[in-house]
Design an enzyme around this catalytic site. Structure first.
Site, PDB file in Angstrom:
ATOM      1  N   TYR A 277       0.850  -1.199   0.000  1.00 41.77           N
ATOM      2  CA  TYR A 277       0.000   0.000   0.000  1.00 41.77           C
ATOM      3  C   TYR A 277       0.882   1.243   0.000  1.00 41.77           C
ATOM      4  CZ  TYR A 277      -3.067   3.714   1.617  1.00 41.77           C
ATOM      5  OH  TYR A 277      -3.748   4.897   1.720  1.00 41.77           O
TER       6      TYR A 277
ATOM      7  N   GLU B 262      -3.280   7.607  -4.067  1.00 40.80           N
ATOM      8  CA  GLU B 262      -3.303   6.336  -3.355  1.00 40.80           C
ATOM      9  C   GLU B 262      -3.122   5.180  -4.326  1.00 40.80           C
ATOM     10  OE1 GLU B 262      -5.886   4.822   0.313  1.00 40.80           O
ATOM     11  OE2 GLU B 262      -7.023   4.782  -1.543  1.00 40.80           O
TER      12      GLU B 262
END
Ligand code: ADP
Ligand code: MG
Length: 387
Positions: free
Chosen positions: A109, A197
């Site tokens: 992530y 993101e």
């Protein structure tokens, strides 16, 4: 402003951030030729909507043969995709991204966003990629590694290493990771982003690092200097009333309640929504017409509120400062002439030219309830809510 994954990936490519090969398609034929052009199987077909959680909702699917490409594209295009971010009504899928299917070794992530308390861009990474980062933060916060970038010094090499070591990357991958994060930070700043993101950022079996998913949001207040981003805007993904409101520079956000409200100033708008709640009702919207609203803005704001079928009553709460009460009253009266005001309207106003404003409203013959103060207004709104 939000954009689609494939558009975010176009930006990544422009900045040299590695992405899988892929192409957007608006119909099944385009999806088939996109897959043919990629010249590789399997491909992954991904619903393009402005919401995450598509995989779990059935909007990301593998196609191993040309026949499957057609079947999967057929199934995803036109489906109403429900994810934890769309709400139960879901979103209609009108475009798909057809992408090479990659062999994934590990999902990581990476997120970048402004941190308000330190007024710096925070970059965070986690080895727990591919899952909900909110859940990781709640259950295993130690799995998230963060650095904050000093705006004057920029993103520094030691910070890049801190992130890379936090991810337990081996030296060959650190070499790919460090320049990639630096490029993302450059993109973030140059485009006035509010969020970048990548979930998941993947390590492939042939030891490459790529952005498999891509989410980029922009600060609306800076969009005037990014005309290329404005072209990415997809009105189908926005609430029609919000699109309409943005044409008149109104800050309007649709909500779930049934009491519409028109207020000037964001602080007063928040307080007014609290008052509506306190009175036992729920606001149907947030609307800040702004300190210096014109008669036309008031008129359009009122019209937009009334166009919401859920609205059972309207509460107009104005403190007349730069926006004078007579201007407000005139805007309301003009709007009432053009649209059918089918619900009760409670109005409370104070401040500059309040007497003049009241006279305009009285003379209009409109069916208005004038409240003497906030408590009185709250009681009148509650009465509407009770029907
Ligand atoms: P969302 O976050 O909306 O669910 P993602 O783009 O993250 O959508 O995709 C969900 C999952 O699908 C990923 O975590 C990954 O496992 C898989 N996936 C997505 N794109 C590809 C691809 N090109 N190749 C292989 N697997 C993929
Ligand atoms: Mg994702």
């Amino acid at each position: 402003m939000k954009i689609h994954e494939y558009q975010a990936k176009e930006l990544f490519q422009k900045y040299g951030v590695p992405i899988p090969r892929g192409q957007v398609a608006f119909n099944v034929e385009e999806a088939k030729s996109a897959a043919a052009e990629l010249g590789t199987l399997p491909v992954v077909i991904k619903a393009q909507i402005h919401a995450g959680g598509r995989g779990k909702g059935g909007g990301v699917k593998l196609a191993k043969t040309p026949v499957e490409v057609e079947e999967v594209a057929q199934a995803i295009l036109g489906m109403t995709l429900v994810t934890h971010q769309t709400g139960p009504e879901g979103r209609l899928v009108r475009r798909v991204l057809v992408e090479e299917g990659l062999a994934i070794e590990k999902e990581l992530y990476l997120g970048m966003l402004p941190d308000r308390s330190s007024a710096r861009v925070t970059i965070m990474v986690s080895e727990a990629g591919g899952m909900d980062i909110e859940e990781v933060a709640a259950k295993t916060p130690e799995k998230i590694i963060k650095v904050q970038v000093d705006p004057l010094l920029g993103f520094e090499a030691f910070q890049a290493r801190q992130l890379a070591y936090g991810l337990n990357l081996e030296p060959d991958l650190v070499k790919l990771f460090v320049p990639m994060v630096a490029r993302l930070y450059k993109l973030f700043c140059e485009y006035d982003c509010s969020l970048v993101e990548i979930n998941p950022l993947i390590i492939t079996r042939d030891r490459n690092i790529l952005a498999l998913d891509a989410k980029v949001n922009f600060d609306d207040n800076a969009l005037f200097r990014h005309k290329d981003i404005l072209e990415y805007r997809d009105h189908d993904e926005e609430d029609p009333a919000e699109v309409e409101a943005s044409k008149y520079n109104l800050n309007y956000i649709k909500m779930d309640g049934n009491i519409g409200n028109m207020v000037n100033g964001a602080g007063l708008a928040m307080a007014t929504m609290d008052i509506i709640k306190l009175a036992g009702a729920d606001p149907a919207n947030f609307l800040d017409v702004g300190g210096g609203a014109s008669e036309e803005m008031v008129e359009n704001g009122f019209r937009i509120i009334l166009s919401d079928p859920a609205v059972k009553g309207v509460f107009i709460n104005i403190f007349g400062g730069i926006l004078r009460c007579d201007i407000l009253a005139q805007g309301v009266v003009e709007a009432a002439k053009k649209v059918d005001v089918r619900v009760p309207v409670v109005i409370r106003m104070e401040g500059t030219n309040v007497e003049k404003g009241r006279k305009i409203l009285e003379a209009s013959g409109m069916n208005l309830t004038v409240a003497s103060d906030l408590t009185d207004a709250a009681q009148k709104v509650a009465a509407i809510a009770k029907g």
